[in-house]
Design an enzyme around this catalytic site. Sequence first.
Site, PDB file in Angstrom:
ATOM      1  CE  LYS A  44      39.417 119.394  83.031  1.00 34.47           C
ATOM      2  NZ  LYS A  44      38.705 118.936  84.608  1.00 34.47           N
ATOM      3  CG  ASN A  68      40.976 118.724  91.324  1.00 34.45           C
ATOM      4  OD1 ASN A  68      39.286 119.531  90.809  1.00 34.45           O
ATOM      5  ND2 ASN A  68      39.819 117.174  91.837  1.00 34.45           N
ATOM      6  CB  CYS A 128      31.869 120.391  87.579  1.00 36.71           C
ATOM      7  SG  CYS A 128      33.474 120.536  88.196  1.00 36.71           S
ATOM      8  CE  LYS A 163      33.752 111.353  86.816  1.00 39.60           C
ATOM      9  NZ  LYS A 163      35.193 111.468  86.417  1.00 39.60           N
ATOM     10  CG  ASN A 192      32.967 114.490  89.656  1.00 40.26           C
ATOM     11  OD1 ASN A 192      33.894 114.401  89.885  1.00 40.26           O
ATOM     12  ND2 ASN A 192      32.588 115.067  89.024  1.00 40.26           N
ATOM     13  CB  SER A 193      36.639 114.921  93.823  1.00 38.22           C
ATOM     14  OG  SER A 193      35.729 116.543  92.779  1.00 38.22           O
ATOM     15  N   GLY A 249      39.117 106.070  94.235  1.00 32.30           N
ATOM     16  CA  GLY A 249      39.486 105.272  95.748  1.00 32.30           C
ATOM     17  C   GLY A 249      40.200 104.182  94.632  1.00 32.30           C
ATOM     18  N   GLY A 270      41.493 107.813  88.097  1.00 28.69           N
ATOM     19  CA  GLY A 270      41.486 109.388  88.352  1.00 28.69           C
ATOM     20  C   GLY A 270      43.182 109.825  89.082  1.00 28.69           C
TER      21      GLY A 270
HETATM   22  O1  RRO Z   1      38.011 120.787  86.814  1.00 25.75           O
HETATM   23  C1  RRO Z   1      37.659 120.326  87.346  1.00 25.75           C
HETATM   24  O2  RRO Z   1      38.124 121.397  88.531  1.00 25.75           O
HETATM   25  C2  RRO Z   1      36.414 119.619  88.046  1.00 25.75           C
HETATM   26  C3  RRO Z   1      35.677 118.551  87.232  1.00 25.75           C
HETATM   27 BR1  RRO Z   1      35.118 119.272  85.852  1.00 25.75          BR
HETATM   28  C4  RRO Z   1      34.645 117.252  87.474  1.00 25.75           C
HETATM   29  O3  RRO Z   1      34.266 116.787  87.388  1.00 25.75           O
HETATM   30  N1  RRO Z   1      35.881 117.124  88.844  1.00 25.75           N
HETATM   31  C5  RRO Z   1      37.130 117.483  89.902  1.00 25.75           C
HETATM   32  O4  RRO Z   1      37.012 116.980  90.696  1.00 25.75           O
HETATM   33  N2  RRO Z   1      37.090 118.215  89.644  1.00 25.75           N
END
Ligand code: RRO
Length: 310
Positions: A44, A68, A128, A163, A192-193, A249, A270
């Site tokens: 993480k 999230n 993030c 990333k 990333n998301s 995905g 993920g």
């Molecule tokens: O911990 C998070 O809220 C988080 C991180 Br660090 C990230 O890189 N991507 C994400 O979707 N959540």
Amino acid sequence: MSTKTQIAGVELHSYIFNASGPKDVTFDELTIIADSHAGGVVIKTCTLEPREGNEEPRYCDVPLGSINSMGLPNLGLKAYIDMVPTLRARTKKPIIASLAGMKPDDFPVLTKAFIDSDVDLIELNFSCPNLKGKPQIGYDFEMTEQLLKDLFALGGTKPIGIKLPPYFDPAHWDAAAAIFKKFPIAFLTCINSVGNTLIIDADTETPLIKPKGGFGGLGGEYIKPVALANVRAFSQMLGDRMAIIGVGGIKTGRDAFEFLLCGADAVQVGTIFMQEGAGCFERIDRELAEILKKKGYKNIAAAKGKLKIL
Ligand code: RRO
């Protein structure tokens, strides 16, 4: 058939491994990945100090993926540095550190600590989306370039990658690639998301998660086309000088194969890892191997980037 691959000369026995996320925070969680079929173990994203993260509820599965706003809960640098030798003794798989500074000065401290550790690869998390009041670094090209200057000045031979957040316009791929070309970056992890999305429940008339009024990072099936486009774009621009790791995905071997066609050297999972647990690594790997065999590709390299043009 094997799906072995490599990233910056580091060998992975399988094409599929975990993305940095909510189930790779503690030693017990990392042990589950180490003992699974995953091609590597990503820790993480770690900050200098331990963090509790954002308020609950902060993660929610939905039919086509997840949302999230974890807020970077993690045990802090010291705990992970202390953990690396034990993980190393447990598994021969590559161990990948992920790190993020809460301020620019944190980045060199975190990076240097992992350069001096026994991890195999370092992933700089520039994306993030869930830190309150802090924009994603990857959308600020000036800051991105300055941080890369500072971090690559640290020297050493440990492969370092980034990333990235999703980009949605060719102008942004071009601008980002022009910066990345200036540094010996080992790999890009795309994506990333998709940050700051909103999913609401019409029954309760509320968002699904609490932090930031419900705005959070979208993962899973929703974002696969965005992830594929980012992998394809960066692979075409930079694939001859750095590895590309696909994430976004991937649920099946067929999804992984699509990323392979777009030029991904490996993929991370993920949301499906959250939903299915560590068995997903073996299943997706087996499904991918079956597709490669059926199509007559001898290995990962034979299919990499082989997307046909219409
Ligand atoms: O911990 C998070 O809220 C988080 C991180 Br660090 C990230 O890189 N991507 C994400 O979707 N959540």
